[in-house]
Structures are given as structure tokens and as C-alpha cells.
Design an enzyme around this catalytic site. Structure first.
Site, PDB file in Angstrom:
ATOM      1  N   CYS A 112      23.717  57.057  -3.175  1.00 38.29           N
ATOM      2  CA  CYS A 112      23.269  58.181  -4.004  1.00 38.29           C
ATOM      3  C   CYS A 112      22.034  57.851  -4.833  1.00 38.29           C
ATOM      4  O   CYS A 112      21.412  58.752  -5.400  1.00 38.29           O
ATOM      5  CB  CYS A 112      24.403  58.636  -4.908  1.00 38.29           C
ATOM      6  N   HIS A 251      21.756  62.259 -10.840  1.00 42.77           N
ATOM      7  CA  HIS A 251      22.478  62.436  -9.580  1.00 42.77           C
ATOM      8  C   HIS A 251      23.633  63.391  -9.829  1.00 42.77           C
ATOM      9  O   HIS A 251      24.379  63.259 -10.810  1.00 42.77           O
ATOM     10  CB  HIS A 251      22.986  61.092  -9.075  1.00 42.77           C
ATOM     11  N   ASN A 281      28.306  67.150  -4.307  1.00 45.66           N
ATOM     12  CA  ASN A 281      27.592  65.873  -4.320  1.00 45.66           C
ATOM     13  C   ASN A 281      26.926  65.679  -2.960  1.00 45.66           C
ATOM     14  O   ASN A 281      27.601  65.455  -1.964  1.00 45.66           O
ATOM     15  CB  ASN A 281      28.588  64.746  -4.611  1.00 45.66           C
TER      16      ASN A 281
END
EC number: 2.3.1.180
Length: 324
Positions: A112, A251, A281
């Protein structure tokens, strides 16, 4: 020394929108359960598009915004943990599909945090003179790496891509600073297994479990700690006050993580860009998607200072300061 600035941006998601209610059809979960624990309301799930397909569509928008042809790009970096293949790289597939015949291309895997890592590489290569126009992409089809029977993980993720075009500049703008870090000793907190070691010379056969396996509590503690530290570090390193920052783009993993960091730092909540309620996500794609959406909606403009901050498997983390 020349710097690198953003001159184009684009995002793309698959057409298949999955609301929380649809997950109730095969999972013991509910819209309320998912929202209260994550903040996520919906996500996009690819049915027939690979990571490279998403990356190409986002890249086309970024190139159009930049006013450049694909042949003017001399570097392509794709940040992904869900490549089309082990080889060739997704970046090489993107290069071919775009017709960017003058670009050298490669993938990176920093989970990520991948887009932050790619940003640092792109900036460094432009500053060194090795590249002039770089296409930096975060793209994922995490839906193919999920255990759809595990409600603790499969409700969290979505598919998508975000892309930016960097070019060399002597202006007082662009990527001011990028800090990235890693800690491989804690890598087992977030894992997607690779292929098992199967061969005719080995007794027995292993079963591949190549879906996301995550220790949620450990990731929460890690994420909140490094997000806070990364933001403070970049402010101190660049001698800039939080009042001079127009937006912080974290993020997009979980609203609880973001809200915890907001309280710890005492930074106004409105400075933090959040859109995970609509995308879930998307790993390495989450930061560029949030950036593109914020610019498209008019929330960010030329001259704004923004901080991007990410964390992910590896473990990896990092932050970037950018003046648009």
C-alpha cells in the site's frame, strides 16, 4: 538541480460497483457492521479487467491531462501487488497497450506504500537526467487475492488505478521531499503467499493459499504509529508548518486509523482527504485515486502544498511533500 512536477493525472475503476448489502448475500455481515468498523460503504470489483487494463485507462486520462503522447513518455513505473503475471511485468504490458515505445518500464512491490515508493524513484530518475517524462501508476485488482469467505478481510478491499505524469521542471513546485522506510522483520503481519515449492524432488505437495492474510490488530498499531511519525518528520525536515499544508492524503485503509491519527496530531479533520467509503482499500492505488479525485472536484489547486502518507505490507511506510 531540476525537480519533478505533476502535469497530468487520471483515475479509473471497474464498472462493477459492489455495495455493502451485496456482501450480505454470501457473508455473515451487514452494512452497519462494515461501516461502523471501517467506514467503507462500497467498492469496485473487476469482473474481466486485469490490473494492466485499469492502469492503461487511468494512464490515458493522465496523458490527456498532461497534453503528451504516449511516445513522449520515457519511464513507466507501476506499483502493484496484483500484477497480471509474474512476468512480463504489468508496466511492460501497459507500455505495449499505450504504445509508449520509447519508455523503459518496470513494476515495484511495496504494497500500500507502493505509490510513494514509485514517486521517489520517478523523481530521482528525473532529477538525475535519466528520464524527462515519467508515468507513475498505482493499480490493483485485489479482489483476486481475497478469501471471499473471510468477512474480516474481504469487505475491506476494492479494485482501481490512479496515474500521474511527472516531468522535469525548474519551477518552485513539484515533489519537494519523499521519505520511505521498511521493516521486514514484521512482514508476517500482512501476507499474500506466493506459489508453493512444488517439484518432483520434494516429498508431498503444498497447497497454495495466495490470498490476503492480515493481523488486523498489529497493522492498526503499526499504521497509526508510522502515519503520525511520517507526517511529523516531513514537516520538520522541510521546515513547514501544518497551517501551510492544504491537504493530507493518507492511504485509504480504514477510517478508524485516520481518525486516530487526527486526534493524536491535533490536526483539523478537514485537512485529511478520505474517500475510502466509495472505493474501499485499493492498496497502491488508493493515494493516487484520492489525489485525482480531489483535484477533479476542485478541492486542490495549483500552488497548494500537500502531504501524501502511506503504510503497507513489507512492512513499508513513507510520506511525500508536493507543491502542485
Amino acid at each position: 538541480m531540476e525537480n519533478a512536477k505533476i502535469i497530468g493525472f487520471g483515475l479509473y475503476t471497474p464498472k462493477n460497483l459492489v455495495e455493502n448489502e451485496r456482501l450480505q448475500e454470501f457473508l455473515e455481515t451487514s452494512d452497519e457492521w462494515i461501516r461502523s468498523r471501517t467506514g467503507i460503504e462500497r467498492r469496485y470489483i473487476s469482473l474481466d479487467e486485469n490490473t494492466s487494463d485499469l492502469a492503461v485507462e487511468a494512464s490515458k486520462k493522465a496523458l490527456n491531462q498532461a497534453g503528451l503522447s504516449a511516445e513522449e513518455i520515457d519511464l513507466i513505473i507501476v506499483a502493484t501487488v496484483t500484477p497480471d503475471n509474474f512476468t512480463p511485468s504489468t508496466a511492460c504490458i501497459v507500455q505495449d497497450k499505450l504504445g509508449a515505445k520509447n519508455a523503459w518500464a518496470f513494476d515495484i512491490n511495496a504494497a500500500c506504500t507502493g505509490f510513494i515508493y514509485a514517486l521517489k524513484l520517478g523523481r530521482s530518475l528525473i532529477r538525475s537526467g535519466e528520464a524527462k517524462n515519467a508515468l507513475i501508476i498505482g493499480a490493483e485488482t485485489l479482489s483476486k487475492a481475497l478469501n471471499w469467505e473471510d468477512r474480516g478481510s474481504c469487505v475491506l478491499f476494492g479494485d482501481g488505478a490512479g496515474a500521474i505524469v511527472l516531468t522535469s521542471t525548474e519551477e518552485d513546485c513539484g515533489i519537494k521531499c519523499v521519505n520511505v522506510k521498511s521493516d521486514g522483520s514484521k512482514g508476517d503481519s500482512l501476507v499474500i503467499q506466493g506459489l508453493p515449492l512444488n517439484s518432483p524432488f520434494k516429498d508431498g505437495r503444498e497447497v497454495s493459499k495466495n490470498y490476503i492474510n492480515m493481523n488486523g490488530r498489529e497493522i492498526f498499531k503499526f499504521a497509526t504509529k508510522v502515519m503520525e511519525e511520517s507526517i511529523v518528520e516531513i514537516l520538520e525536515k522541510e521546515n513547514i508548518k501544518i497551517e501551510d499544508i492544504s491537504a493530507i492524503i493518507p492511504h485509504q485503509a480504514n477510517l478508524r486509523i485516520i481518525d486516530y491519527v487526527v486526534k493524536r496530531l491535533g490536526i483539523p479533520r478537514e485537512k485529511f482527504v478520505t474517500n475510502l467509503q466509495n472505493y474501499g482499500n485499493t492498496s497502491g492505488a488508493s493515494i493516487p485515486i484520492a489525489l485525482c479525485e480531489s483535484i477533479n472536484e476542485g478541492n486542490l489547486k495549483k500552488g497548494d502544498n500537500i502531504i501524501m502518507v502511506g503504510f503497507g505490507g513489507g512492512l513499508t511506510w513513507g510520506a511525500a511533500l508536493i507543491k502542485l
